[in-house]
Design a protein around this motif. Structure first.
Motif, PDB file in Angstrom:
ATOM      1  N   UNK A   1       0.711  -1.005   0.084  1.00  0.00           N
ATOM      2  CA  UNK A   1       0.051  -0.011   0.025  1.00  0.00           C
ATOM      3  C   UNK A   1       0.770   1.336  -0.017  1.00  0.00           C
ATOM      4  N   UNK A   2       1.969   1.338   0.881  1.00  0.00           N
ATOM      5  CA  UNK A   2       2.915   2.454   1.029  1.00  0.00           C
ATOM      6  C   UNK A   2       3.544   2.562  -0.511  1.00  0.00           C
ATOM      7  N   UNK A   3       3.734   1.486  -1.268  1.00  0.00           N
ATOM      8  CA  UNK A   3       4.348   1.622  -2.277  1.00  0.00           C
ATOM      9  C   UNK A   3       3.472   2.334  -3.573  1.00  0.00           C
ATOM     10  N   UNK A   4       2.384   1.803  -3.475  1.00  0.00           N
ATOM     11  CA  UNK A   4       1.492   2.112  -4.358  1.00  0.00           C
ATOM     12  C   UNK A   4       0.901   3.654  -3.987  1.00  0.00           C
ATOM     13  N   UNK A   5       0.929   3.943  -2.776  1.00  0.00           N
ATOM     14  CA  UNK A   5       0.476   5.402  -2.674  1.00  0.00           C
ATOM     15  C   UNK A   5       1.678   6.315  -2.991  1.00  0.00           C
ATOM     16  N   UNK A   6       3.110   5.787  -2.836  1.00  0.00           N
ATOM     17  CA  UNK A   6       4.104   6.745  -3.307  1.00  0.00           C
ATOM     18  C   UNK A   6       4.157   6.728  -4.645  1.00  0.00           C
ATOM     19  N   UNK A   7       3.743   5.477  -5.448  1.00  0.00           N
ATOM     20  CA  UNK A   7       3.943   5.365  -7.091  1.00  0.00           C
ATOM     21  C   UNK A   7       2.574   6.608  -7.325  1.00  0.00           C
ATOM     22  N   UNK A   8       1.433   6.454  -6.633  1.00  0.00           N
ATOM     23  CA  UNK A   8       0.266   7.445  -6.895  1.00  0.00           C
ATOM     24  C   UNK A   8       0.717   9.025  -6.707  1.00  0.00           C
ATOM     25  N   UNK A   9       1.458   8.926  -5.665  1.00  0.00           N
ATOM     26  CA  UNK A   9       1.968  10.365  -5.481  1.00  0.00           C
ATOM     27  C   UNK A   9       3.018  10.722  -6.510  1.00  0.00           C
ATOM     28  N   UNK A  10       3.734   9.966  -6.807  1.00  0.00           N
ATOM     29  CA  UNK A  10       4.702  10.358  -8.085  1.00  0.00           C
ATOM     30  C   UNK A  10       3.896  10.678  -9.371  1.00  0.00           C
ATOM     31  N   UNK A  11       2.925   9.644  -9.613  1.00  0.00           N
ATOM     32  CA  UNK A  11       2.153   9.965 -10.902  1.00  0.00           C
ATOM     33  C   UNK A  11       1.291  11.155 -10.707  1.00  0.00           C
ATOM     34  N   UNK A  12       0.920  11.764  -9.490  1.00  0.00           N
ATOM     35  CA  UNK A  12       0.097  12.825  -9.366  1.00  0.00           C
ATOM     36  C   UNK A  12       0.940  13.780  -9.646  1.00  0.00           C
ATOM     37  N   UNK A  13       2.241  13.842  -8.969  1.00  0.00           N
ATOM     38  CA  UNK A  13       3.374  15.015  -9.485  1.00  0.00           C
ATOM     39  C   UNK A  13       3.666  14.921 -10.868  1.00  0.00           C
ATOM     40  N   UNK A  14       3.658  13.857 -11.503  1.00  0.00           N
ATOM     41  CA  UNK A  14       4.117  13.900 -12.874  1.00  0.00           C
ATOM     42  C   UNK A  14       2.916  14.351 -13.677  1.00  0.00           C
ATOM     43  N   UNK A  15       1.850  13.829 -13.180  1.00  0.00           N
ATOM     44  CA  UNK A  15       0.514  14.407 -13.844  1.00  0.00           C
ATOM     45  C   UNK A  15       0.579  15.864 -13.840  1.00  0.00           C
ATOM     46  N   UNK A  16       0.876  16.701 -12.607  1.00  0.00           N
ATOM     47  CA  UNK A  16       0.856  18.020 -12.365  1.00  0.00           C
ATOM     48  C   UNK A  16       1.851  18.650 -13.029  1.00  0.00           C
ATOM     49  N   UNK A  17       3.191  18.028 -13.126  1.00  0.00           N
ATOM     50  CA  UNK A  17       3.997  18.545 -14.051  1.00  0.00           C
ATOM     51  C   UNK A  17       3.729  18.751 -15.536  1.00  0.00           C
ATOM     52  N   UNK A  18       2.949  17.472 -16.002  1.00  0.00           N
ATOM     53  CA  UNK A  18       2.559  17.777 -17.426  1.00  0.00           C
ATOM     54  C   UNK A  18       1.445  18.765 -17.557  1.00  0.00           C
ATOM     55  N   UNK A  19       0.621  18.994 -16.485  1.00  0.00           N
ATOM     56  CA  UNK A  19      -0.306  19.843 -16.731  1.00  0.00           C
ATOM     57  C   UNK A  19       0.401  21.332 -16.464  1.00  0.00           C
ATOM     58  N   UNK A  20       1.155  21.461 -15.696  1.00  0.00           N
ATOM     59  CA  UNK A  20       1.897  22.779 -15.917  1.00  0.00           C
ATOM     60  C   UNK A  20       2.467  22.931 -17.034  1.00  0.00           C
ATOM     61  N   UNK A  21       3.504  21.874 -17.807  1.00  0.00           N
ATOM     62  CA  UNK A  21       4.217  22.115 -18.945  1.00  0.00           C
ATOM     63  C   UNK A  21       3.103  22.289 -20.003  1.00  0.00           C
TER      64      UNK A  21
END
Length: 604
Positions: A187-207
């Motif tokens: 669950x921790x790994x998935x949550x971290x991956x989800x957080x990274x994915x969110x960050x990546x999505x946010x960076x993509x949105x910003x880009x």
């Protein structure tokens, strides 16, 4: 053989005991499954890592069903960069203990060892376990089940549960806690991956937003460049001022997309804004109400519109203030949020450009002002170039007409007068002594013809174009002397500084008039044999001197009053010099000649 009642009873007791154990085992398995399900449910529903671990810890403490388990525990997560474990979720722990153990190095104390080695650890009594290196006065005797949180063969944290002291847990309980640790690790790994994915999505949105904004800026810059290019073409192709105005307005409402643009020109003769033209993005005429011939005085009292033009500074009006102090013009314009863009070239105001969005009400912002200012600068060049071409064409036409008239006067009237003057002079000299009456009339006609010839020459000079340079200055004076002096007794030397050619044409004309008048005085009154005209220029002033070796005169006897008919020529020279901001000085003594000096500031 009939079994004894005792045997039957024992058998039933045995079966009942077995059934009870089975029920207890099923209940325990059910609690374990409930705990695992609660952890899995929390992991599936919650994406925030800290909230997930808090809910998971509650589920474990509530549903695990471990008899020895106390309602106390905590979860540590490992920071891979620092090698430290941070307490992120806890229940039932004293606040001071939480502060003390909030950060724990790998390998230290029981939790640090599990985080380092990745194996489940059971401690029956913290007071007697040497591995429990963090003893505090807050600690009471207790045991531990500590399981690693693992994911893909890597330890990401530690689950620490408190037990009653000296009560070894059932191995199945240990297996349960280990399984929960594995599930929490995933669950921790998935949550971290989800957080990274969110960050990546946010960076993509910003880009994406940056790319969209950049694309919008590039599109706008492209439109501005297109407008500049079109204005450059207009500068080369149009010679009509109204056509140039319409092109500028159409480009602003068409290419740049503003809803309305209004342009007015400066009438330099009356110092007013007039010649109003309007262009709108829509086809309606309700926004194009201001009459073309409306006149607005170009002075500060006329309002912010005139003030901006006089200061040559763009102005953004966002407070709804009217552009002028004239209610009728304000009613025609109907502007509330608008940009005022003066059209100026070489510090000379040409007109003004007004831009707004009256249909949508969208205000003109600071981002709009910079490109509009650039467009106004280009429009100023277009309009200035058109006006320059028009003025040049008019001036050339006037000069051509002046040349034609001057040539006609020179070729006809001037030559005839010169011939009459020459013939009269020759006739006077050839008359016999007895023809006094004829001599008297001819003598009377001679100065009249000379004056008429000089007047015609002055008229020709006034009509002549502006190309009065140093060479022509000297040539014209020599020709003038020859017209009014019929003997070769007077020597005239002329030396003109070449900087004379850089002076304003009116200054050159007035200097010529002063030199011409001084020569006239020399010829008429001085009886000089030699005269010299010198014009010099320094960084500060221009100096014209006319000297002669004639009989001179007493300055005390010469008062240059405006009504003095005897010295009208000297008065005229003085007034011409003073009109140019200069001064006239006369130095003369009887028998020692005369020197006339005219000094003008170079800025004239």
């Amino acid at each position: 053989m009939i079994p004894s009642p005792i045997s039957v009873h024992e058998k039933e007791e045995t079966e009942i005991s077995h059934l009870r154990r089975q029920v207890a085992l099923l209940e325990q398995r059910n609690r374990e499954l409930t705990a695992l399900h609660a952890v899995a449910e929390a992991a599936s529903e919650i994406t925030d890592l800290n909230e997930l671990l808090s809910k998971a810890l509650d589920a474990v403490l509530r549903a695990a069903g471990i008899p020895e388990l106390q309602s106390m525990g905590g979860i540590f997560l490992i920071d891979d960069e620092t090698g430290l474990m941070h307490l992120v979720a806890w229940r039932g722990l004293h606040p001071d203990l939480v502060r003390q153990d909030s950060c724990l190095p790998l390998g230290e104390c029981l939790c640090g060892l599990v985080g380092q080695h990745g194996r489940t650890l059971v401690s029956l009594n913290s007071c007697h376990d040497p591995r429990h290196t963090r003893q505090t006065t807050l600690d009471e005797p207790h045991g531990h089940i500590i399981a690693p949180l693992t994911a893909r063969g890597r330890t990401v944290g530690v689950l620490s549960l408190y037990l009653s002291p000296d009560h070894p847990p059932d191995p199945s309980y240990v297996e349960l806690v280990t399984a929960i640790g594995q599930q929490l690790g995933m669950a921790v790994e998935q949550a971290r991956l989800y957080r990274q994915l969110q960050s990546a999505v946010e960076r993509l949105r910003e880009t994406r937003d940056k790319v969209v904004a950049q694309n919008a800026r590039l599109g706008r810059s492209n439109r501005e460049l297109q407008v500049t290019y079109d204005l450059t073409l207009a500068m080369q192709s149009t010679l009509d001022i109204a056509d140039a105005q319409e092109r500028v307005l159409t480009l602003i409402t068409g290419e740049l997309g503003f809803e309305r643009a209004i342009l007015a020109l400066v009438d330099v003769h009356d110092t007013v804004l007039t010649g109003w033209l309007c262009s709108t993005r829509s086809s309606g005429t309700s926004l194009q109400r201001i009459p073309h011939t409306t006149r607005l005085g170009l002075h500060a009292a006329s309002g912010v519109l005139a003030q901006a033009v006089l200061k040559a500074e763009p102005l953004l009006v966002t407070d709804g203030g009217p552009p002028t102090t004239d209610p009728q013009i304000n009613s025609w314009l109907g502007m509330h949020h608008y940009a005022i863009l003066p059209l100026v070239i070489r510090r000379r105001p040409l007109g003004v450009l007004l831009v707004d969005n009256p249909e949508s009400g969208h205000p003109i912002g600071d981002d709009d002002l910079a490109p509009l200012t650039n467009i106004a600068r280009q429009a100023s060049m277009v309009l200035g170039n058109v006006q320059l071409c028009i003025d040049r064409t008019r001036r050339l036409a006037v000069e051509e007409e002046r040349c034609r008239i001057a040539m006609e006067i020179h070729d006809a009237i001037s030559q005839q007068l010169y011939g009459i003057t020459y013939t009269l002079d020759a006739s006077v000299k050839l008359l016999p002594e007895r023809a006094e009456e004829v001599r008297e009339k001819l003598t009377y006609l001679l100065p009249q013809a000379q004056q008429a010839s000089a007047a015609v020459r002055r008229a020709i000079f006034d009509l002549w174009p502006d190309e009065l340079d140093a060479e022509r200055f000297a040539a014209e004076l020599h020709a003038y002397v020859k017209e009014i002096v019929f003997s070769n007794d007077l020597s005239v030397q002329i030396d003109i500084d070449r900087q004379f050619d850089t002076l304003a044409i009116e200054v050159r004309r007035q200097l010529y008039r002063i030199a011409q008048e001084a020569l006239t005085n020399v010829i008429k009154h001085s009886r000089a044999q030699r005269t010299e005209i010198i014009l010099t220029a320094t960084l500060q002033e221009i100096r014209l001197t006319i000297t002669d070796d004639g009989q001179g005169f007493n300055l005390a006897d010469c008062q240059l009053e405006a009504d003095d008919r005897n010295h009208f020529g000297l008065i005229s020279m003085r007034e011409r010099a003073e009109a140019l901001g200069g001064r006239l000085q006369i130095d003369s003594h009887p028998r020692y000649g005369t020197k006339v000096t005219v000094t003008l500031p170079l800025c004239c």
